[in-house]
Design a protein around this motif. Structure first.
Motif, mmCIF file in Angstrom:
data_model
loop_
_atom_site.group_PDB
_atom_site.id
_atom_site.type_symbol
_atom_site.label_atom_id
_atom_site.label_comp_id
_atom_site.label_asym_id
_atom_site.label_seq_id
_atom_site.Cartn_x
_atom_site.Cartn_y
_atom_site.Cartn_z
ATOM 1 N N HIS A 26 0.817 -1.215 0.000
ATOM 2 C CA HIS A 26 0.000 0.000 0.000
ATOM 3 C C HIS A 26 0.852 1.266 0.000
ATOM 4 O O HIS A 26 0.558 2.208 -0.734
ATOM 5 C CB HIS A 26 -0.929 0.016 1.196
ATOM 6 C CG HIS A 26 -2.045 -0.972 1.079
ATOM 7 N ND1 HIS A 26 -2.959 -1.164 2.078
ATOM 8 C CD2 HIS A 26 -2.417 -1.832 0.100
ATOM 9 C CE1 HIS A 26 -3.833 -2.080 1.722
ATOM 10 N NE2 HIS A 26 -3.513 -2.506 0.531
ATOM 11 N N HIS A 27 1.881 1.305 0.805
ATOM 12 C CA HIS A 27 2.696 2.514 0.919
ATOM 13 C C HIS A 27 3.355 2.907 -0.406
ATOM 14 O O HIS A 27 3.183 4.022 -0.877
ATOM 15 C CB HIS A 27 3.726 2.341 2.031
ATOM 16 C CG HIS A 27 4.529 3.557 2.300
ATOM 17 N ND1 HIS A 27 4.011 4.650 2.949
ATOM 18 C CD2 HIS A 27 5.800 3.866 1.983
ATOM 19 C CE1 HIS A 27 4.944 5.578 3.035
ATOM 20 N NE2 HIS A 27 6.041 5.121 2.458
ATOM 21 N N PRO A 28 4.102 2.013 -1.064
ATOM 22 C CA PRO A 28 4.735 2.417 -2.333
ATOM 23 C C PRO A 28 3.727 2.696 -3.446
ATOM 24 O O PRO A 28 3.905 3.638 -4.216
ATOM 25 C CB PRO A 28 5.640 1.246 -2.710
ATOM 26 C CG PRO A 28 5.514 0.235 -1.661
ATOM 27 C CD PRO A 28 4.544 0.695 -0.641
ATOM 28 N N LEU A 29 2.669 1.897 -3.547
ATOM 29 C CA LEU A 29 1.694 2.121 -4.618
ATOM 30 C C LEU A 29 0.945 3.426 -4.424
ATOM 31 O O LEU A 29 0.530 4.056 -5.398
ATOM 32 C CB LEU A 29 0.712 0.956 -4.710
ATOM 33 C CG LEU A 29 1.287 -0.371 -5.191
ATOM 34 C CD1 LEU A 29 0.199 -1.422 -5.284
ATOM 35 C CD2 LEU A 29 2.009 -0.228 -6.503
ATOM 36 N N GLY A 30 0.777 3.835 -3.200
ATOM 37 C CA GLY A 30 0.101 5.094 -2.915
ATOM 38 C C GLY A 30 0.908 6.312 -3.350
ATOM 39 O O GLY A 30 0.371 7.411 -3.437
#
Length: 105
Positions: A26-30
């Motif tokens: 979630h963190h990198p894709l966000g």
């Protein structure tokens, strides 16, 4: 004599898949814009410990990600012993994709 300390049960009562997806997917894709490309190296495909690999797909799709390719690492590069062992990189997989608009899937 060595004392064995008792640890609180909350230390062992978390969902590893939830922790993994929130922190490492979630963190990198966000942070990617529409059209941005991503690549993940998934080392956790051992069916003995991770029986449901679709959780990773669901986590990627929940952040508007679309997987374009999934390839086992040993199909891309030759892994010598001991790297090809299942407990090292034998189950490793490369997941690539891009960020899309919700309607363009």
């Amino acid at each position: 004599m060595v004392q064995i300390r008792e640890y609180p049960t909350f230390l062992f009562s978390f969902d590893l898949a939830k922790c993994f997806t929130q922190n490492f997917i979630h963190h990198p894709l966000g942070r990617l814009k529409k059209g941005g490309k991503f690549i993940f190296i998934d080392l956790f495909q051992d069916p003995k410990y991770y029986p449901d690999p679709s959780k990773i797909d669901i986590a990627i799709e929940s952040r508007n990600g679309m997987i374009t390719e999934r390839v086992r690492l040993d199909k891309i590069i030759e892994l010598p012993f001991p790297l090809k062992h299942k407990k090292v990189l034998g189950y490793a997989e490369i997941i690539t994709g891009r960020i899309v608009e919700k309607d363009s899937r």
